[in-house]
Motif scaffolding. Structure first.
Motif, PDB file in Angstrom:
ATOM      1  N   GLU A 136      16.395  28.763  38.298  1.00  0.00           N
ATOM      2  CA  GLU A 136      17.419  29.787  38.015  1.00  0.00           C
ATOM      3  C   GLU A 136      18.059  29.532  36.638  1.00  0.00           C
ATOM      4  O   GLU A 136      18.286  30.473  35.877  1.00  0.00           O
ATOM      5  N   THR A 137      18.289  28.262  36.297  1.00  0.00           N
ATOM      6  CA  THR A 137      18.899  27.967  34.984  1.00  0.00           C
ATOM      7  C   THR A 137      17.967  28.382  33.838  1.00  0.00           C
ATOM      8  O   THR A 137      18.424  28.779  32.771  1.00  0.00           O
ATOM      9  N   HIS A 138      16.654  28.289  34.058  1.00  0.00           N
ATOM     10  CA  HIS A 138      15.719  28.756  33.023  1.00  0.00           C
ATOM     11  C   HIS A 138      15.764  30.277  32.930  1.00  0.00           C
ATOM     12  O   HIS A 138      15.721  30.847  31.851  1.00  0.00           O
ATOM     13  N   LEU A 139      15.825  30.921  34.110  1.00  0.00           N
ATOM     14  CA  LEU A 139      15.644  32.378  34.154  1.00  0.00           C
ATOM     15  C   LEU A 139      16.922  33.150  33.830  1.00  0.00           C
ATOM     16  O   LEU A 139      16.885  34.355  33.638  1.00  0.00           O
ATOM     17  N   ILE A 140      18.035  32.434  33.753  1.00  0.00           N
ATOM     18  CA  ILE A 140      19.269  33.081  33.293  1.00  0.00           C
ATOM     19  C   ILE A 140      19.127  33.363  31.792  1.00  0.00           C
ATOM     20  O   ILE A 140      19.610  34.356  31.277  1.00  0.00           O
ATOM     21  N   LYS A 141      18.361  32.478  31.113  1.00  0.00           N
ATOM     22  CA  LYS A 141      18.264  32.574  29.652  1.00  0.00           C
ATOM     23  C   LYS A 141      17.224  33.585  29.184  1.00  0.00           C
ATOM     24  O   LYS A 141      17.317  34.134  28.113  1.00  0.00           O
ATOM     25  N   GLN A 142      16.167  33.762  29.967  1.00  0.00           N
ATOM     26  CA  GLN A 142      15.092  34.668  29.549  1.00  0.00           C
ATOM     27  C   GLN A 142      14.355  35.148  30.795  1.00  0.00           C
ATOM     28  O   GLN A 142      14.575  34.636  31.876  1.00  0.00           O
ATOM     29  N   TYR A 144      11.191  34.991  31.714  1.00  0.00           N
ATOM     30  CA  TYR A 144      10.231  34.057  32.334  1.00  0.00           C
ATOM     31  C   TYR A 144      10.695  32.638  32.021  1.00  0.00           C
ATOM     32  O   TYR A 144      11.663  32.448  31.280  1.00  0.00           O
ATOM     33  N   LEU A 145      10.008  31.654  32.592  1.00  0.00           N
ATOM     34  CA  LEU A 145      10.576  30.305  32.569  1.00  0.00           C
ATOM     35  C   LEU A 145      10.783  29.740  31.173  1.00  0.00           C
ATOM     36  O   LEU A 145      11.757  29.026  30.924  1.00  0.00           O
ATOM     37  N   PHE A 146       9.869  30.069  30.254  1.00  0.00           N
ATOM     38  CA  PHE A 146       9.991  29.480  28.915  1.00  0.00           C
ATOM     39  C   PHE A 146      10.133  30.491  27.789  1.00  0.00           C
ATOM     40  O   PHE A 146      10.288  30.106  26.637  1.00  0.00           O
ATOM     41  N   SER A 147      10.041  31.779  28.120  1.00  0.00           N
ATOM     42  CA  SER A 147      10.227  32.798  27.086  1.00  0.00           C
ATOM     43  C   SER A 147      10.356  34.144  27.775  1.00  0.00           C
ATOM     44  O   SER A 147      10.415  34.209  29.011  1.00  0.00           O
ATOM     45  N   ASN A 148      10.359  35.195  26.982  1.00  0.00           N
ATOM     46  CA  ASN A 148      10.403  36.524  27.607  1.00  0.00           C
ATOM     47  C   ASN A 148       9.015  37.010  27.983  1.00  0.00           C
ATOM     48  O   ASN A 148       8.841  38.140  28.412  1.00  0.00           O
ATOM     49  N   GLY A 176      22.046  33.362  46.110  1.00  0.00           N
ATOM     50  CA  GLY A 176      22.510  33.830  44.794  1.00  0.00           C
ATOM     51  C   GLY A 176      21.491  33.607  43.688  1.00  0.00           C
ATOM     52  O   GLY A 176      21.825  33.760  42.508  1.00  0.00           O
ATOM     53  N   TYR A 177      20.246  33.264  44.045  1.00  0.00           N
ATOM     54  CA  TYR A 177      19.248  32.992  42.992  1.00  0.00           C
ATOM     55  C   TYR A 177      18.645  34.315  42.508  1.00  0.00           C
ATOM     56  O   TYR A 177      17.446  34.565  42.658  1.00  0.00           O
ATOM     57  N   ASN A 178      19.505  35.139  41.918  1.00  0.00           N
ATOM     58  CA  ASN A 178      19.085  36.513  41.620  1.00  0.00           C
ATOM     59  C   ASN A 178      17.975  36.584  40.585  1.00  0.00           C
ATOM     60  O   ASN A 178      17.087  37.420  40.668  1.00  0.00           O
ATOM     61  N   ASN A 179      18.039  35.689  39.616  1.00  0.00           N
ATOM     62  CA  ASN A 179      16.992  35.719  38.582  1.00  0.00           C
ATOM     63  C   ASN A 179      15.664  35.222  39.126  1.00  0.00           C
ATOM     64  O   ASN A 179      14.608  35.733  38.767  1.00  0.00           O
ATOM     65  N   VAL A 180      15.711  34.230  39.993  1.00  0.00           N
ATOM     66  CA  VAL A 180      14.469  33.752  40.616  1.00  0.00           C
ATOM     67  C   VAL A 180      13.870  34.869  41.474  1.00  0.00           C
ATOM     68  O   VAL A 180      12.657  35.105  41.448  1.00  0.00           O
ATOM     69  N   LYS A 181      14.728  35.584  42.203  1.00  0.00           N
ATOM     70  CA  LYS A 181      14.225  36.657  43.074  1.00  0.00           C
ATOM     71  C   LYS A 181      13.525  37.747  42.259  1.00  0.00           C
ATOM     72  O   LYS A 181      12.428  38.188  42.608  1.00  0.00           O
ATOM     73  N   LEU A 182      14.176  38.138  41.137  1.00  0.00           N
ATOM     74  CA  LEU A 182      13.574  39.174  40.283  1.00  0.00           C
ATOM     75  C   LEU A 182      12.240  38.722  39.704  1.00  0.00           C
ATOM     76  O   LEU A 182      11.246  39.447  39.718  1.00  0.00           O
ATOM     77  N   TRP A 183      12.265  37.504  39.196  1.00  0.00           N
ATOM     78  CA  TRP A 183      11.061  36.895  38.579  1.00  0.00           C
ATOM     79  C   TRP A 183       9.916  36.838  39.591  1.00  0.00           C
ATOM     80  O   TRP A 183       8.787  37.250  39.309  1.00  0.00           O
ATOM     81  N   LEU A 184      10.239  36.365  40.778  1.00  0.00           N
ATOM     82  CA  LEU A 184       9.219  36.212  41.809  1.00  0.00           C
ATOM     83  C   LEU A 184       8.629  37.572  42.176  1.00  0.00           C
ATOM     84  O   LEU A 184       7.404  37.723  42.267  1.00  0.00           O
ATOM     85  N   ASN A 185       9.495  38.561  42.368  1.00  0.00           N
ATOM     86  CA  ASN A 185       8.999  39.895  42.739  1.00  0.00           C
ATOM     87  C   ASN A 185       8.082  40.472  41.681  1.00  0.00           C
ATOM     88  O   ASN A 185       7.041  41.033  41.989  1.00  0.00           O
ATOM     89  N   LYS A 186       8.494  40.301  40.412  1.00  0.00           N
ATOM     90  CA  LYS A 186       7.670  40.838  39.321  1.00  0.00           C
ATOM     91  C   LYS A 186       6.273  40.215  39.357  1.00  0.00           C
ATOM     92  O   LYS A 186       5.267  40.889  39.211  1.00  0.00           O
TER      93      LYS A 186
END
Ligand code: GSH
Length: 213
Positions: A136-142, A144-148, A176-186
């Motif tokens: 989640e801390t990675h995905l708050i910034k962008q 995907y995990l290391f970039s957009n 509350g891991y909203n960014n992980v949820k979005l990332w995973l779904n995509k």
């Protein structure tokens, strides 16, 4: 001769290998196996006895790659049209290492908590959750995990997070891991993943090798 990929549809390590092979457009002959009945051809070439295994069959190179990450890097080194290697490799491998050697062990205990009665399923889930919080801390910034853009790390890691999420979907959805949820779904809904999850007949039964991707 085309390389042979021994694969098992539901294995997250095999998923990551298929994803990299698919994106790099390396054609392989896929032999779908069943973990309980590994074919002798596989056992003969792989002392590791785990899936996936890639047998190169090249005139100049008869190597056998029996680590999923090796297979990913092999494929992407041949062709990396979507730039999955375009991020800090050392940092990506460090995160994948946490996935493979820390998170995965907790995930298995959470999934099969009845086999590990010394602690509760919630305890195992909480241990595994540390890694979700880190993602989640990675995905708050962008995105995907290391970039957009998608990189090796996303594709190596998300098949395991998919398993974690599906142990108790309602619980995962209310976190509350909203960014992980979005990332995973995509990633789950992506065309490449859908393609990599197609069902194939078992090679030992059908004798049918599939040209993949
Ligand atoms: N480090 C290996 C691990 C692969 C692995 O553990 N695969 C599981 C299937 S998901 C397996 O083959 N387990 C052996 C078995 O169940 O017999 C890799 O990354 O390829």
């Amino acid at each position: 001769m085309q390389p042979i990929l021994y694969s098992f549809r539901r294995c997250p390590y095999a998923m990551r290998a298929r994803l990299a092979i698919a994106v790099s457009q390396q054609t392989v002959r896929l032999r779908e196996i069943v973990l309980k009945h590994k074919p002798k051809e596989l056992l003969a070439i792989s002392p590791n006895k785990t899936i996936p295994v890639l047998q190169l069959n090249d005139n100049s190179d008869n190597s056998v790659l029996d680590e999923s990450l090796e297979i990913m890097v092999w494929a992407l080194s041949k062709n990396d049209p979507e730039q999955w290697l375009n991020a800090d490799l050392e940092k990506m491998l460090a995160l994948i290492d946490i996935n493979d050697y820390e998170f995965k062990a907790w995930l298995d205990k959470y999934k099969y908590a009845d086999r590990y009665p010394e602690n509760s399923p919630t305890y195992y889930r909480q241990q595994a959750e540390d890694f979700i919080a880190l993602l989640e801390t990675h995905l708050i910034k962008q995105q995907y995990l290391f970039s957009n853009n998608i990189t090796l790390a996303d594709m190596a890691i998300f098949p395991f997070i998919r398993q974690f999420a599906s142990v108790d979907k309602p619980w995962f959805e209310q976190t509350g891991y909203n960014n992980v949820k979005l990332w995973l779904n995509k990633l789950i809904e992506s065309d490449i993943f859908t393609h990599c999850m197609k069902k194939y007949p078992t090679w030992l039964v059908s004798g049918e090798e599939i040209t993949f991707p």
